[in-house]
Design an enzyme around this catalytic site. Structure first.
Site, PDB file in Angstrom:
ATOM      1  N   GLY A  14      26.889  33.756  46.874  1.00 14.44           N
ATOM      2  CA  GLY A  14      26.438  33.157  48.129  1.00 14.44           C
ATOM      3  C   GLY A  14      26.333  34.148  49.270  1.00 14.44           C
ATOM      4  CG  ASN A  15      28.501  37.927  49.137  1.00 19.42           C
ATOM      5  OD1 ASN A  15      28.080  37.534  48.048  1.00 19.42           O
ATOM      6  ND2 ASN A  15      29.043  39.110  49.296  1.00 19.42           N
ATOM      7  CE  LYS A 138      29.094  23.217  41.932  1.00 18.71           C
ATOM      8  NZ  LYS A 138      30.106  24.200  42.291  1.00 18.71           N
ATOM      9  CE  LYS A 223      26.535  33.859  41.288  1.00 19.80           C
ATOM     10  NZ  LYS A 223      27.895  33.541  41.540  1.00 19.80           N
ATOM     11  CE  LYS A 285      32.376  35.140  41.667  1.00 19.21           C
ATOM     12  NZ  LYS A 285      31.200  34.276  41.677  1.00 19.21           N
TER      13      LYS A 285
HETATM   14  P1  ADP Z   1      30.160  33.607  44.835  1.00 21.04           P
HETATM   15  O1  ADP Z   1      29.347  32.916  45.878  1.00 21.04           O
HETATM   16  O2  ADP Z   1      29.926  35.081  44.801  1.00 21.04           O
HETATM   17  O3  ADP Z   1      30.080  32.966  43.470  1.00 21.04           O
HETATM   18  P2  ADP Z   1      32.862  32.540  45.028  1.00 21.04           P
HETATM   19  O4  ADP Z   1      33.449  32.121  46.349  1.00 21.04           O
HETATM   20  O5  ADP Z   1      32.462  31.464  44.080  1.00 21.04           O
HETATM   21  O6  ADP Z   1      31.673  33.520  45.380  1.00 21.04           O
HETATM   22  O7  ADP Z   1      33.897  33.490  44.269  1.00 21.04           O
HETATM   23  C1  ADP Z   1      34.462  34.634  44.936  1.00 21.04           C
HETATM   24  C2  ADP Z   1      35.836  34.268  45.510  1.00 21.04           C
HETATM   25  O8  ADP Z   1      36.775  34.064  44.446  1.00 21.04           O
HETATM   26  C3  ADP Z   1      36.520  35.338  46.337  1.00 21.04           C
HETATM   27  O9  ADP Z   1      36.056  35.319  47.667  1.00 21.04           O
HETATM   28  C4  ADP Z   1      38.000  34.937  46.232  1.00 21.04           C
HETATM   29  O10 ADP Z   1      38.403  34.210  47.371  1.00 21.04           O
HETATM   30  C5  ADP Z   1      38.073  33.998  45.035  1.00 21.04           C
HETATM   31  N1  ADP Z   1      39.052  34.319  44.011  1.00 21.04           N
HETATM   32  C6  ADP Z   1      39.731  33.367  43.305  1.00 21.04           C
HETATM   33  N2  ADP Z   1      40.558  33.920  42.426  1.00 21.04           N
HETATM   34  C7  ADP Z   1      40.398  35.262  42.536  1.00 21.04           C
HETATM   35  C8  ADP Z   1      40.986  36.374  41.863  1.00 21.04           C
HETATM   36  N3  ADP Z   1      41.886  36.217  40.892  1.00 21.04           N
HETATM   37  N4  ADP Z   1      40.600  37.621  42.224  1.00 21.04           N
HETATM   38  C9  ADP Z   1      39.697  37.798  43.203  1.00 21.04           C
HETATM   39  N5  ADP Z   1      39.105  36.780  43.890  1.00 21.04           N
HETATM   40  C10 ADP Z   1      39.453  35.520  43.553  1.00 21.04           C
HETATM   41 MG    MG Z   2      30.671  30.943  43.002  1.00 24.56          MG
END
Ligand code: ADP
Ligand code: MG
Length: 323
Positions: A14-15, A138, A223, A285
């Site tokens: 999203g960023n 969700k 995604k 991820k």
């Molecule tokens: P994106 O839009 O890139 O999919 P998300 O918000 O879904 O972003 O996922 C990234 C976020 O996951 C980070 O900002 C962090 O707050 C969170 N996060 C949760 N668990 C972890 C972890 N174990 N290590 C790093 N980040 C984590």
């Molecule tokens: Mg995400």
């Protein structure tokens, strides 16, 4: 079919479209799209062949809000969620497509290194029997008072649930993706020198009926899991998931948080099972990375959007490797 080491799928989080503190104006979207395009073009200059994909959670939420506002003010019938997903692919695909085109023109790369940039509206097959359809989890769209939520649920056949953060919200299934319906078109475009933007939001979820006909589903695919399916089907060497943290952490958000540089698949599985990676953010991820490498991929990288190059050089990010 295995490809060379420069064949890569990049998934933007999203960023890439909305940074912290942004209001979400068109100017914000363009500024962020150009930043993301710059990163992609710098990798193209190094010879990478790139299929791009991106999340769409916030945008599908925004489209849902627009639709409900339209209903309230003008009685405009809301569209279904699969149509909203396709809208978000066009919206974000257009931004990246134009920003990439312009960056390539500026660098004199269009027509030489790259033939063109194209967005593919993508449908992703899911199983009609996916367990998430029975128990959707969700949250999407606006928050409502209980009474209004119940009325909308009745009228549109929605599932609603109390949100732990307050109020009532619509909940939709997030089924596991199987394969992109347009995968052969995506492959052909890549092999012929195009940068392809596809599978936005993991693809619009569809199922196939007994006659082989497609039907959209009211759901939202993750995604990162969608990106794995595409990277595996294309035989990409690298799956790079770019987000807003530089590394994956153990004990994330605690004083014992520990950044990880490299994880074998078995280590990643162990930590995943221990609950180190939050569902809905880092969890999918890491799971996508595990699946990609288990399915024959050489390397999955999870890293920060602005450190993509460093991550490829092993100087940033977390790498998931066979073993
Ligand atoms: P994106 O839009 O890139 O999919 P998300 O918000 O879904 O972003 O996922 C990234 C976020 O996951 C980070 O900002 C962090 O707050 C969170 N996060 C949760 N668990 C972890 C972890 N174990 N290590 C790093 N980040 C984590
Ligand atoms: Mg995400």
């Amino acid at each position: 079919m295995p490809r060379d080491d420069k064949y890569m799928v990049i998934a933007f989080g999203g960023n890439a479209f909305q940074s912290k503190g942004d209001k979400g104006t068109p100017e914000d979207y363009w500024r962020n799209a150009y930043k993301a395009a710059e990163i992609v073009v710098s990798l193209i200059e190094e010879g990478y062949k790139i299929a791009l994909t991106h999340g769409n959670g916030p945008q599908v939420g925004i489209i849902a809000e627009w639709m409900m506002a339209g209903l309230k003010m003008k009685e405009l019938p809301p569209m279904t969620l699969d149509i909203a997903g396709a809208m978000s692919q066009g919206w974000l695909g257009y931004l990246l497509q134009q920003a990439l085109y312009n960056k390539l023109v500026e660098k004199g790369l269009l027509g030489s290194k790259v033939k063109g940039v194209v967005t593919v509206v993508t449908q992703t097959l899911v199983s009609k029997d996916d367990p998430d359809f029975k128990n959707p989890s969700k949250y999407i769209g606006p928050w409502y008072e209980k009474e209004e939520a119940e009325k909308l649920a009745k009228e549109y056949g929605w599932f609603i649930k109390p949100d732990p953060r307050g109020g009532y919200r619509r909940v939709v299934p997030s089924p596991d993706p199987q394969i992109q319906v347009e995968i052969e078109a995506i492959r052909t475009l890549l092999d012929n020198g195009f940068i392809v933007i596809s599978d936005g939001g993991g693809g619009v979820p569809v199922y196939k009926d007994e006659k082989g006909l497609l039907h959209g589903v009211e759901g939202v695919i993750d995604k990162d899991l969608g990106a794995e399916r595409m990277a595996t089907a294309l035989g990409a060497s690298v799956l790079m998931i770019l987000t807003d943290v530089e590394k994956v952490y153990l004990n994330f958000g605690t004083p014992n948080a520990k950044p990880l540089d490299v994880l074998t698949v078995s280590e990643a599985k162990k930590y995943y099972a221990e609950g180190h990676f939050k569902p809905g953010s880092m969890g999918p991820k890491v799971l996508a990375g595990i699946r990609f490498v288990e399915n024959g991929g050489k390397l999955a990288i999870i890293g920060h959007l602005f450190k993509a190059k460093e991550a490829l050089e092993g100087k940033s990010g977390t790498r998931i490797i066979p073993g």
